[in-house]
Design a protein around this motif. Sequence first.
Motif, mmCIF file in Angstrom:
data_model
loop_
_atom_site.group_PDB
_atom_site.id
_atom_site.type_symbol
_atom_site.label_atom_id
_atom_site.label_comp_id
_atom_site.label_asym_id
_atom_site.label_seq_id
_atom_site.Cartn_x
_atom_site.Cartn_y
_atom_site.Cartn_z
ATOM 1 N N ILE A 120 0.825 -1.202 0.000
ATOM 2 C CA ILE A 120 0.000 0.000 0.000
ATOM 3 C C ILE A 120 0.864 1.259 0.000
ATOM 4 N N TYR A 251 -2.197 1.087 -8.398
ATOM 5 C CA TYR A 251 -3.547 0.688 -8.006
ATOM 6 C C TYR A 251 -3.584 -0.803 -7.635
ATOM 7 N N TYR A 252 -2.873 -1.608 -8.408
ATOM 8 C CA TYR A 252 -2.819 -3.047 -8.116
ATOM 9 C C TYR A 252 -2.225 -3.289 -6.736
ATOM 10 N N ARG A 253 -1.137 -2.605 -6.427
ATOM 11 C CA ARG A 253 -0.480 -2.762 -5.119
ATOM 12 C C ARG A 253 -1.447 -2.414 -3.984
ATOM 13 N N ILE A 254 -2.140 -1.294 -4.133
ATOM 14 C CA ILE A 254 -3.029 -0.836 -3.057
ATOM 15 C C ILE A 254 -4.182 -1.813 -2.854
ATOM 16 N N VAL A 255 -4.801 -2.245 -3.948
ATOM 17 C CA VAL A 255 -5.926 -3.190 -3.849
ATOM 18 C C VAL A 255 -5.459 -4.508 -3.242
ATOM 19 N N LEU A 256 -4.329 -5.034 -3.720
ATOM 20 C CA LEU A 256 -3.818 -6.293 -3.185
ATOM 21 C C LEU A 256 -3.471 -6.159 -1.706
ATOM 22 N N ILE A 258 -4.766 -4.163 0.535
ATOM 23 C CA ILE A 258 -5.995 -4.118 1.341
ATOM 24 C C ILE A 258 -6.598 -5.508 1.458
ATOM 25 N N LEU A 259 -6.609 -6.275 0.356
ATOM 26 C CA LEU A 259 -7.152 -7.638 0.388
ATOM 27 C C LEU A 259 -6.373 -8.531 1.351
#
Length: 264
Positions: A120, A251-256, A258-259
């Motif tokens: 993130i 965006y991929y890093r942030i979404v991953l 958080i998941l």
Amino acid sequence: MHDILKSFILSLVEGVTEFLPISSTGHLILVNKWVQFSGSFSNSFNVIIQFGAILSVIVLYWHKLYPFSAKKSGLERKASFDIWKKVIVGFIPAMVLGFLFGDFIEEKLFNPTTVAIMLIIGGIAILLLEKRSDSFKINSFDELTYKNAFIIGTIQCLAMIPGTSRSASTIIGGMLRGTSREIAAEYSFFLAIPTMAGATAYSLLKNGLSISSGEWTTLLSGIFFSFLIAMAVISFFMNYIKKHDFKIFAYYRIVLGILVLLLF
């Protein structure tokens, strides 16, 4: 799951993620949870298969990195030597800090929570840097000073924290110092050669004698798979950033991240 299949899955992850700014080590830690590949050999495996990715850089950029070709002019040879000198300067911080703190970081920080947090943070850093893309003035290795090479190499050391990404930290360092996306990415590739070779050699010296013949088969297959996959990914990545920015990776890093925080 058979070890060769585990090797292929992990090598696929390594080859795809090593040179993208999304953290290969972080992904390997997460995927290891799924394939249940654990123990001292798994730690060595995750490091040593990076050698395949190193080879992919050498093969793809041989013309730029090899200074002794008879087909090269004097200026071209000088340019190759200059790249290597700047790579060595950039490698010094990782060599020193990795030797001092590598084992401690591996013991304390190699966990999904650390990976998620750093994914993130790195994603946010990339988004912030993309807002100042008009300051990217360095468009060739001739323009990259030794001071900047050392600073970028120092920032690369953040990648010792899993989830940060060696590629992302180097690219972020390059962009902070004003390099174009292409130069930041290529310097990241070149700086990977001594950094990852050093990590591979250290892991082999530390654990090589304890690796069984069956584990060597798994390891060599992993190196081969990661080499082939990384070759394709580097070619795709360099073509991609000629026309696009790094935001999709942020965006991929942030979404991953958080998941992972939600799941683990």
